[in-house]
Enzyme design. Sequence first.
Site, mmCIF file in Angstrom:
data_model
loop_
_atom_site.group_PDB
_atom_site.id
_atom_site.type_symbol
_atom_site.label_atom_id
_atom_site.label_comp_id
_atom_site.label_asym_id
_atom_site.label_seq_id
_atom_site.Cartn_x
_atom_site.Cartn_y
_atom_site.Cartn_z
ATOM 1 C CG ASP A 24 3.582 7.531 2.196
ATOM 2 O OD1 ASP A 24 4.178 7.674 1.112
ATOM 3 O OD2 ASP A 24 2.392 7.864 2.372
ATOM 4 C CD GLU B 137 -2.743 10.667 1.509
ATOM 5 O OE1 GLU B 137 -1.852 9.946 1.949
ATOM 6 O OE2 GLU B 137 -3.943 10.340 1.449
ATOM 7 C CB SER C 34 -0.890 0.010 1.240
ATOM 8 O OG SER C 34 -0.087 0.279 2.376
ATOM 9 C CE LYS C 35 0.290 8.604 -0.865
ATOM 10 N NZ LYS C 35 0.584 9.097 0.479
ATOM 11 N NE ARG C 36 -1.976 3.180 6.164
ATOM 12 C CZ ARG C 36 -2.264 2.105 6.900
ATOM 13 N NH1 ARG C 36 -1.574 1.840 7.985
ATOM 14 N NH2 ARG C 36 -3.245 1.309 6.547
#
Length: 503
Positions: free
Chosen positions: A264, A279, A259-261
């Site tokens: 990040d 975002e 995921s994007k998380r």
Amino acid sequence: MVRVRFAPSPTGPLHIGGVRTALYNYLFARKNKGVFILRIEDTDQARLVDGAEEYIIESLRWCGIVPDEGINEGGKYGPYRQSERIHLYRQYADMLVAKGDVYYAFDTQEELESLRTESEKGGDTFIYNASVRGKLKNSLSLPESDWKALLEKGESFVIRYRMPFNEDIHFDDIIRGHIVVNTNTLDDKVLYKSDGMPTYHLANIVDDHLMEISHVIRGEEWLPSLPLHIMLYRSFGWDAPLFAHLPLLLKPDGKGKLSKRDGDRMGFPVFPLFWPYGETARGYREEGYYPEAFVNMLALLGWNPGTEQEILSMDELIDLFSLERVHKSGSRFDPEKASWFNHHYLQLRTDNELAMEFREILRAKGYHMDIVELEDVIALVKERVSFVREFWQETDFFFKAPDTYDSEVIKKRWTPETAGQLLELKDLLEKLDVFTTASIEQAVKSWIEDKGYNTGAIMNAFRLVIVGASRGPHMYDIISWIGKEETLKRIERGVDEIGGQVR
Ligand code: GLU
């Protein structure tokens, strides 16, 4: 004839898993001399995001994934944007109405919501299907005159698929093999909404049929929809295409979907390009990846060529690609491997190409360099870098004198004799008429030998005053490049500053 499509919904930036789906479709089409189609599935108006369609197109363009037919390319099966095909879907919904395979349902959101909550209380999940539809508000439970009256009155409705009771649906997936699903586990999915919009399921099947799609290659998240899709093909009396559901891209630790998380948190992008809206999200392109490296990496996340070869160009990928070699299980994303690929592709670039790219970075920092001179710097450090942006940290001392001197190195290398020796070295260099790597090396070596000095001690201190730390390529290469005048200045300044600190 192989005809495949990539059918994204423009609901935000395209995840790299989506790019991989597009890539596999493209490779499969090219390999089989078929056609690759880009179809935009934008019927879910509530989820549309501005800029997403352009983002998808630009991402594919950057990767070199070129559609044969699509919203920009055109083609005889168009239009290729579903919102421009709206007029088509109602007639197909009506076809199913006529066959009795779908029905009108008038239940409100609130009614359905309370049924869901009730089931949950009893520890069940509410499924709108053969076991309950008779008790709900639809054209199967109500007398014909009643539901027709509701339709005439303009009552809000949806059209649902009438999933048969307790039937095993058999179908095959190229990657997953034979699958059997019992209809009792499925719900009567909505195919058409009262706002005149088809849902994904109806529009997708109708378009795949009309566009004569031969193979549906898509992400594993669509596998649960496949039984319904198979049933829809049967209801329409159409031959279904072949299906291939691609494995998920997993987090680096293998636990769950990437995921994007994760990106990040661990410092890598999960999108091809920077996403500038709302975002924001980082992109591979902006992080300095070459598209060839990105594509190569992505191709091997879930597929292998059957050999040990890892570096593969688009043409080689096309040549080797087969759906049979797509893996069944999820593929763990490895950020280090991603930069490994970029390292490789960077090494394949000429010094001139890299100099042109690096010059932009230097220019932004206020250094205006000659390309030919820059090529020499590039050649000296190229092997150490994986991204053009890394050239700066490997070469900053070519362009400017050190601002600081590494205190660890001073502690280890600076002796009471050092200042004197470096000033001697300065005199020696000052007298050299020819200031090339070879001439400097020869002069310095014979001076060290004559004096009986320790080569290591001299060269480490020399590097400290020129570079500021114990890093960088060969000393003679550095100083011949920065030139005599700058070399002398740096020695003097270093001796001054470090001498001052040490005393
Ligand atoms: N519109 C769907 C998506 O966003 C397409 C799925 C499919 O390929 O059938 O992924």
